[in-house]
Design a protein around this motif. Structure first.
Motif, PDB file in Angstrom:
ATOM      1  N   UNK A  73       0.765  -1.233   0.021  1.00 35.33           N
ATOM      2  CA  UNK A  73      -0.125   0.063  -0.010  1.00 35.33           C
ATOM      3  C   UNK A  73       0.950   1.200   0.041  1.00 35.33           C
ATOM      4  N   UNK A  74       1.855   1.182   0.940  1.00 37.10           N
ATOM      5  CA  UNK A  74       2.990   2.315   0.891  1.00 37.10           C
ATOM      6  C   UNK A  74       3.501   2.614  -0.326  1.00 37.10           C
ATOM      7  N   UNK A  75       4.126   1.356  -0.928  1.00 34.61           N
ATOM      8  CA  UNK A  75       4.776   1.700  -2.359  1.00 34.61           C
ATOM      9  C   UNK A  75       3.710   2.351  -3.398  1.00 34.61           C
ATOM     10  N   UNK A  76       2.453   1.796  -3.367  1.00 29.43           N
ATOM     11  CA  UNK A  76       1.819   2.364  -4.245  1.00 29.43           C
ATOM     12  C   UNK A  76       1.497   3.755  -4.216  1.00 29.43           C
ATOM     13  N   UNK A  77       1.451   4.231  -2.852  1.00 28.58           N
ATOM     14  CA  UNK A  77       1.347   5.758  -2.666  1.00 28.58           C
ATOM     15  C   UNK A  77       2.547   6.448  -3.256  1.00 28.58           C
ATOM     16  N   UNK A  78       3.821   5.915  -2.814  1.00 30.64           N
ATOM     17  CA  UNK A  78       5.234   6.358  -3.251  1.00 30.64           C
ATOM     18  C   UNK A  78       5.092   6.786  -4.608  1.00 30.64           C
ATOM     19  N   UNK A  79       4.532   5.769  -5.185  1.00 25.79           N
ATOM     20  CA  UNK A  79       4.722   5.507  -6.997  1.00 25.79           C
ATOM     21  C   UNK A  79       3.831   6.833  -7.312  1.00 25.79           C
ATOM     22  N   UNK A  80       2.759   7.044  -6.685  1.00 24.15           N
ATOM     23  CA  UNK A  80       1.861   8.190  -7.160  1.00 24.15           C
ATOM     24  C   UNK A  80       2.768   9.481  -6.985  1.00 24.15           C
TER      25      UNK A  80
END
Lengths: 122, 122
Positions: A73-80
DNA sequence: TACGTATTTTAGCATTTGCTTAAATAGAAG
DNA sequence: CTTCTATTTAAGCAAATGCTAAAATACGTA
């Protein structure tokens, strides 16, 4: 998409035109700032930005620990955030560190400063 | 919701704890500011806030004219802004005017100022 | 080369968002 | 009291969001 242009007399045609042109002139900034605010307008991502400002750099794993959330979940936020260049990644051995993009601090700092403002009337 | 707490050696337990408590201490502001940013993080609503700052007050009809959008769509955006007290309504005869809530200017102005900052690195 | 750690990516899914259209309110004016 | 005008509300729907779980990458190290 039809019923604009109101019929009421008080409507000031001049004012409407002025507003339209000022909006048109700011179209690019409006789109960009809206996009940044939208990214920051998510509690998890705002926390990430706040933490990166505070700690200079953190990896997904740290953020996952701190926020007690799924790494994915964190990784996906970082990607954005990275897709919009608000943050950048540096790889060090097997760890990937994220940090605020210096070029965006003029935009990010005023946003993060809101967190410390005393005059927040909630 | 399981795999937090990373195993890597560099992870600084002290730093993690510090971050957790600073996040916890700011939980209320984080939630509130995220909510405001989320509202402002929509181009149409950002335009509305910008226009209200510029013109002091406007009715749905004006906004619909200026932004060339459906009255109903604008009305629904105004409702969201009003629900979070960013704006307030005053009724004058058959017209309802909206204006920025003075109590929220400390939060809104820095956000709207971003639009005029020259240093926006897009 | 095989394994383990760190991280991203994909797929799936429930929820939220934002718009359109149509119906509901409310106040003025005929 | 019926008809405008201004505005909101409700219903419906397509698209976007954010999370979980599982699979895929990447890179050291045994």
């Amino acid at each position: 998409m039809e019923n604009h242009t109101c019929i009421r007399l008080e409507a000031d045609a001049m004012q409407i035109m002025d507003c339209r042109s000022s909006i048109a002139a700011l179209d690019k900034p409006l789109s960009y700032i809206a996009e940044v605010l939208n990214l920051a307008g998510n509690k998890v991502r705002l926390q990430i930005l706040f933490l990166l400002q505070r700690e200079k750099r953190l990896c997904v794993c740290d953020l996952s620990d701190i926020l007690e959330m799924n790494v994915s979940a964190i990784s996906q936020h970082l990607r954005k955030l990275k897709d919009r260049d608000l943050i950048y990644a540096t790889k060090e051995a097997q760890t990937i560190f994220y940090a605020l993009n210096k070029d965006k601090l003029a935009t990010l700092n005023p946003i993060l400063d809101l967190l410390n403002t005393e005059n927040i009337a909630v």
